[in-house]
Design an enzyme around this catalytic site. Structure first.
Site, PDB file in Angstrom:
ATOM      1  N   ARG A 170       0.849  -1.201   0.000  1.00  0.00           N
ATOM      2  CA  ARG A 170       0.000   0.000   0.000  1.00  0.00           C
ATOM      3  C   ARG A 170       0.873   1.235   0.000  1.00  0.00           C
ATOM      4  O   ARG A 170       0.561   2.251  -0.613  1.00  0.00           O
ATOM      5  CB  ARG A 170      -0.937  -0.029   1.189  1.00  0.00           C
ATOM      6  CG  ARG A 170      -2.212  -0.839   1.007  1.00  0.00           C
ATOM      7  CD  ARG A 170      -1.989  -2.238   0.441  1.00  0.00           C
ATOM      8  NE  ARG A 170      -3.200  -2.972   0.261  1.00  0.00           N
ATOM      9  CZ  ARG A 170      -3.752  -3.754   1.181  1.00  0.00           C
ATOM     10  NH1 ARG A 170      -3.174  -3.926   2.355  1.00  0.00           N
ATOM     11  NH2 ARG A 170      -4.880  -4.387   0.922  1.00  0.00           N
ATOM     12  N   ASP A 199      -0.427  -6.996  -3.911  1.00  0.00           N
ATOM     13  CA  ASP A 199      -1.825  -6.673  -3.592  1.00  0.00           C
ATOM     14  C   ASP A 199      -2.407  -5.854  -4.741  1.00  0.00           C
ATOM     15  O   ASP A 199      -1.757  -5.669  -5.784  1.00  0.00           O
ATOM     16  CB  ASP A 199      -1.927  -5.919  -2.253  1.00  0.00           C
ATOM     17  CG  ASP A 199      -3.223  -6.262  -1.508  1.00  0.00           C
ATOM     18  OD1 ASP A 199      -4.300  -6.049  -2.090  1.00  0.00           O
ATOM     19  OD2 ASP A 199      -3.161  -6.751  -0.377  1.00  0.00           O
ATOM     20  N   HIS A 269      -7.158  -9.696  -4.305  1.00  0.00           N
ATOM     21  CA  HIS A 269      -6.065  -8.730  -4.075  1.00  0.00           C
ATOM     22  C   HIS A 269      -5.003  -8.846  -5.179  1.00  0.00           C
ATOM     23  O   HIS A 269      -3.804  -8.819  -4.902  1.00  0.00           O
ATOM     24  CB  HIS A 269      -5.446  -8.953  -2.687  1.00  0.00           C
ATOM     25  CG  HIS A 269      -6.355  -8.506  -1.569  1.00  0.00           C
ATOM     26  ND1 HIS A 269      -6.586  -7.174  -1.282  1.00  0.00           N
ATOM     27  CD2 HIS A 269      -7.093  -9.216  -0.683  1.00  0.00           C
ATOM     28  CE1 HIS A 269      -7.429  -7.089  -0.257  1.00  0.00           C
ATOM     29  NE2 HIS A 269      -7.762  -8.312   0.121  1.00  0.00           N
ATOM     30  N   GLU A 333     -10.744 -12.031   1.477  1.00  0.00           N
ATOM     31  CA  GLU A 333     -11.465 -10.980   0.749  1.00  0.00           C
ATOM     32  C   GLU A 333     -11.473 -11.210  -0.766  1.00  0.00           C
ATOM     33  O   GLU A 333     -11.094 -10.333  -1.532  1.00  0.00           O
ATOM     34  CB  GLU A 333     -10.837  -9.615   1.085  1.00  0.00           C
ATOM     35  CG  GLU A 333     -10.942  -9.297   2.575  1.00  0.00           C
ATOM     36  CD  GLU A 333     -10.289  -7.986   2.972  1.00  0.00           C
ATOM     37  OE1 GLU A 333     -10.816  -7.330   3.890  1.00  0.00           O
ATOM     38  OE2 GLU A 333      -9.261  -7.602   2.391  1.00  0.00           O
ATOM     39  N   TRP A 405      -7.815 -13.808  11.401  1.00  0.00           N
ATOM     40  CA  TRP A 405      -7.702 -12.336  11.441  1.00  0.00           C
ATOM     41  C   TRP A 405      -9.027 -11.635  11.696  1.00  0.00           C
ATOM     42  O   TRP A 405      -9.058 -10.539  12.236  1.00  0.00           O
ATOM     43  CB  TRP A 405      -7.086 -11.814  10.133  1.00  0.00           C
ATOM     44  CG  TRP A 405      -7.998 -11.796   8.932  1.00  0.00           C
ATOM     45  CD1 TRP A 405      -8.262 -12.834   8.091  1.00  0.00           C
ATOM     46  CD2 TRP A 405      -8.761 -10.684   8.433  1.00  0.00           C
ATOM     47  NE1 TRP A 405      -9.129 -12.450   7.101  1.00  0.00           N
ATOM     48  CE2 TRP A 405      -9.452 -11.126   7.292  1.00  0.00           C
ATOM     49  CE3 TRP A 405      -8.918  -9.357   8.851  1.00  0.00           C
ATOM     50  CZ2 TRP A 405     -10.300 -10.298   6.547  1.00  0.00           C
ATOM     51  CZ3 TRP A 405      -9.760  -8.527   8.105  1.00  0.00           C
ATOM     52  CH2 TRP A 405     -10.442  -8.999   6.981  1.00  0.00           C
ATOM     53  N   TYR A 430      -4.256  -5.689  15.176  1.00  0.00           N
ATOM     54  CA  TYR A 430      -4.058  -4.864  13.985  1.00  0.00           C
ATOM     55  C   TYR A 430      -3.445  -3.538  14.421  1.00  0.00           C
ATOM     56  O   TYR A 430      -4.125  -2.660  14.954  1.00  0.00           O
ATOM     57  CB  TYR A 430      -5.376  -4.698  13.215  1.00  0.00           C
ATOM     58  CG  TYR A 430      -5.546  -5.788  12.160  1.00  0.00           C
ATOM     59  CD1 TYR A 430      -5.085  -7.079  12.395  1.00  0.00           C
ATOM     60  CD2 TYR A 430      -6.132  -5.523  10.919  1.00  0.00           C
ATOM     61  CE1 TYR A 430      -5.214  -8.076  11.437  1.00  0.00           C
ATOM     62  CE2 TYR A 430      -6.259  -6.523   9.953  1.00  0.00           C
ATOM     63  CZ  TYR A 430      -5.795  -7.794  10.220  1.00  0.00           C
ATOM     64  OH  TYR A 430      -5.915  -8.787   9.279  1.00  0.00           O
ATOM     65  N   PHE A 431      -2.170  -3.418  14.175  1.00  0.00           N
ATOM     66  CA  PHE A 431      -1.447  -2.234  14.634  1.00  0.00           C
ATOM     67  C   PHE A 431      -1.615  -1.058  13.668  1.00  0.00           C
ATOM     68  O   PHE A 431      -1.035   0.004  13.883  1.00  0.00           O
ATOM     69  CB  PHE A 431       0.040  -2.561  14.846  1.00  0.00           C
ATOM     70  CG  PHE A 431       0.320  -3.443  16.044  1.00  0.00           C
ATOM     71  CD1 PHE A 431      -0.706  -3.912  16.862  1.00  0.00           C
ATOM     72  CD2 PHE A 431       1.623  -3.795  16.368  1.00  0.00           C
ATOM     73  CE1 PHE A 431      -0.442  -4.727  17.962  1.00  0.00           C
ATOM     74  CE2 PHE A 431       1.903  -4.596  17.468  1.00  0.00           C
ATOM     75  CZ  PHE A 431       0.869  -5.069  18.263  1.00  0.00           C
ATOM     76  N   ASP A 432      -2.424  -1.256  12.607  1.00  0.00           N
ATOM     77  CA  ASP A 432      -2.791  -0.106  11.764  1.00  0.00           C
ATOM     78  C   ASP A 432      -4.034   0.580  12.329  1.00  0.00           C
ATOM     79  O   ASP A 432      -4.423   1.639  11.838  1.00  0.00           O
ATOM     80  CB  ASP A 432      -3.026  -0.531  10.307  1.00  0.00           C
ATOM     81  CG  ASP A 432      -4.047  -1.654  10.158  1.00  0.00           C
ATOM     82  OD1 ASP A 432      -4.175  -2.490  11.078  1.00  0.00           O
ATOM     83  OD2 ASP A 432      -4.731  -1.689   9.116  1.00  0.00           O
ATOM     84  N   TRP A 481      -0.779  -3.126   8.421  1.00  0.00           N
ATOM     85  CA  TRP A 481      -1.186  -2.772   7.055  1.00  0.00           C
ATOM     86  C   TRP A 481      -0.853  -1.298   6.810  1.00  0.00           C
ATOM     87  O   TRP A 481      -0.935  -0.481   7.734  1.00  0.00           O
ATOM     88  CB  TRP A 481      -2.680  -3.035   6.870  1.00  0.00           C
ATOM     89  CG  TRP A 481      -3.034  -4.484   7.075  1.00  0.00           C
ATOM     90  CD1 TRP A 481      -3.626  -5.025   8.162  1.00  0.00           C
ATOM     91  CD2 TRP A 481      -2.785  -5.571   6.165  1.00  0.00           C
ATOM     92  NE1 TRP A 481      -3.772  -6.389   7.997  1.00  0.00           N
ATOM     93  CE2 TRP A 481      -3.271  -6.743   6.787  1.00  0.00           C
ATOM     94  CE3 TRP A 481      -2.209  -5.667   4.894  1.00  0.00           C
ATOM     95  CZ2 TRP A 481      -3.198  -7.997   6.177  1.00  0.00           C
ATOM     96  CZ3 TRP A 481      -2.140  -6.905   4.298  1.00  0.00           C
ATOM     97  CH2 TRP A 481      -2.624  -8.056   4.924  1.00  0.00           C
TER      98      TRP A 481
HETATM   99  C1  ACM Z   1      -6.846  -8.944   6.008  1.00  0.00           C
HETATM  100  O1  ACM Z   1      -6.717  -8.079   6.876  1.00  0.00           O
HETATM  101  N1  ACM Z   1      -7.566  -8.699   4.924  1.00  0.00           N
HETATM  102  C2  ACM Z   1      -6.236 -10.244   6.146  1.00  0.00           C
END
Ligand code: ACM
Ligand code: ZN
Length: 546
Positions: A170, A199, A269, A333, A405, A430-432, A481
């Protein structure tokens, strides 16, 4: 002398007086806290400028460990250790292996003759070295020596898999950043880097058979401004790792006992790859490298043999760059709307006899078919796969390891079905996500709230799990992320100090975890981040739940 009860063992911390600019070591301040600490309360050893570091020079891993210790003592404390590969030296730090110990276990003994760092393997010795360096307070600066109280500390990690994830898609981050990230992981006793390399928004790893992946697929001509807008900043984002750079990072990590697991996320992705090779999608495109975040409807066509040839070509080269047992193949996803309307995908469904049933649609089973083909290929090359928890939906072979996740339920279900599991639930790991609930005054982040205390409190073994199910929980990982993270400074600000909390989840037994103690130790621990030039979130705001 002061004492405190910990896990049934009396822990005594000697009250050393500080002489001149000699620093005082304190193992009780280390993160992750050593499992056992027994200080005698009497006597101390002073580590001086030219301290010998004694090791077996015939063992290259031990020689590397000795080199790390020398560098740390010089850069952290200002000492000038002398390496003694001949295994001799008095008043020394001795590095040795003890075959009676577990592979990652370490033991540090301080006595009259000096310090012995023993480990069940060179890896265990390395963790002992990390604990030793963290026992010396950062604020003492360059000192004339360090006073260590006599005693013994030892620890073995609770979990074999102790991971951090890095998204370089990203936003793009160079090799120098990856090395700083790996240093930080080693400092926190972690052993697995999950590297997200492809991705929708870019393809970031050179694949020689498909040069367009990086020539075209590593470039996007802008990024969505803010959240869910259709305004673009027009600022190009590009960058990728050559195969030589990948090997450089893998070796840098391996030298620090960190395994790098690459992720090539399929079948979704994949917009960057589809942009380069549109014939691999159900509609034939054209496709753009995404400038927006989220979940894209276009994914690889499961009815097209060329898509499988492509993936075999890609994973062949991935295997040549990454010696890891595991390869992450994504699976999250992946909407199946294109597959529902695609004649090739529907023909595959018929040919494979896939049918809707009470649990799964035919298209969910098609994803299972897809993932299993990729897994079979990787297995033929001696590798095992990891996939996100969605891959459970259409059924997947039991040999796949599941990364949970969307919460912990996927992990529970996977363990029930006999899969190995890595816990990385977004609500905790999730550290984002934001570290405080004062979203207005934080840099924009993914909308979620994961404060430090919540990370610290995560317990991956659920009360309802049987012993057999628990045996499948390999460990815990946090994910970083990078949709809203575009600089190393911001990445470290999001990761720290949450990595410190994660390290105690990964190393300590649940009964040893103590939020109050952790919070107190963190006050001095963050000085290491200052010293080493890492940005981090200010503690006052980051601690505490709603
Ligand atoms: C994810 O956060 N889509 C694995
Ligand atoms: Zn298709």
């Amino acid at each position: 002398m002061k004492g405190k009860l910990m896990s049934g063992i009396i822990v005594v911390t000697a009250m050393c007086s500080c002489t001149g600019n000699q620093a005082e070591a304190d193992f009780g301040k280390v993160i992750p806290l050593p499992e056992r600490m027994e200080m005698t309360g009497e006597g101390e050893f002073t580590l001086g400028r030219g301290v010998p570091v004694v090791f077996d020079g015939d063992d290259p891993d031990m020689a590397r460990n000795a080199g790390f210790l020398k560098d740390y003592l010089k850069s952290d404390i200002g000492l000038e250790p002398v390496l003694r590969p001949d295994g001799r030296g008095d008043n020394a730090i001795v590095l040795e292996q003890d075959t009676l110990m577990a592979e990652e276990e370490y033991r540090i003994t301080v006595g009259e003759d000096g310090i012995v760092i023993a480990g069940g393997s060179p890896k265990g010795v390395f963790y002992g070295i990390q604990t030793l360096r963290k026992s010396v307070p950062a604020q003492e600066g360059k000192s004339r020596g360090v006073i260590f109280p006599f005693g013994e500390v030892s620890a073995a990690p609770r979990f074999a898999y102790r991971g951090m994830h890095s998204d370089v898609v990203r936003h793009w981050f160079p090799v120098s950043y990856m090395k700083k990230y790996i240093d930080l992981m080693a400092f926190h006793g972690m052993n697995t880097l999950h590297w997200h390399l492809s991705d929708d928004q870019g393809w970031r790893i050179e694949i020689k058979r498909y040069p367009e992946l990086t020539e075209k697929g590593s470039y996007r001509d802008g990024t969505m401004v803010g959240r869910d807008t259709s305004v673009f900043d027009g600022v190009p984002v590009s960058g990728y790792f050559t195969q030589d750079e990948i090997r450089e990072v893998v070796k840098y990590a391996a030298d620090r006992y960190i395994t790098v697991i690459p992720e090539i996320d399929v079948p979704g992705h994949m917009m960057a790859a589809l942009h380069c090779y549109p014939q691999l999608g159900c509609t034939g495109g054209p496709y753009e490298v995404s400038k927006i975040w989220g979940v894209m409807p276009d994914i690889l066509c499961a009815g097209n043999e060329e898509a499988f040839d492509f993936l075999e070509g890609v994973f062949n080269e991935i295997c040549s760059m990454f010696p890891s047992e595991y390869i992450h193949i994504g699976g999250d996803e992946a909407p199946r709307v294109r597959w529902e309307a695609c004649p090739k995908c529907q023909a595959r469904i018929r040919a494979e006899g896939l049918e809707d049933d009470a649990e799964s649609s035919a298209e969910a089973k098609l994803q299972s078919y897809f993932m299993t083909r990729v897994e079979d290929f990787l297995r033929s090359k001696g590798r095992s796969v990891i996939g996100w928890d969605e891959i459970l939906e259409g059924g997947v072979s039991q040999s796949a390891t599941i990364m949970s996740w969307r919460g912990v339920d996927g992990g529970l279900e996977a363990a029930r079905r006999g899969h190995d599991v890595i816990m990385t639930p977004c609500q905790y790991m999730y550290f984002d996500y934001y570290q405080t609930d004062d979203f207005e005054n934080e840099p924009m982040a993914m909308t979620g709230y994961v404060p430090l205390e919540k990370v610290y409190g995560f317990e991956p073994m659920l009360p309802e799990m049987t012993p057999e199910e628990r045996s499948h929980i390999l460990g815990v990982q946090a994910n970083l992320w990078a949709e809203y993270i575009s600089t190393p400074e911001h990445a470290f600000y999001m990761a720290l100090p949450r990595m410190a909390a994660l390290s105690e989840v990964q190393w300590l037994q649940p009964e040893q975890k103590d939020w109050g103690s952790f919070e107190e130790r963190l006050q001095t621990f963050v000085k290491f981040y200052d010293r080493d030039g890492y940005s981090y979130h200010p503690l006052a705001e980051s601690a505490g739940l709603d």
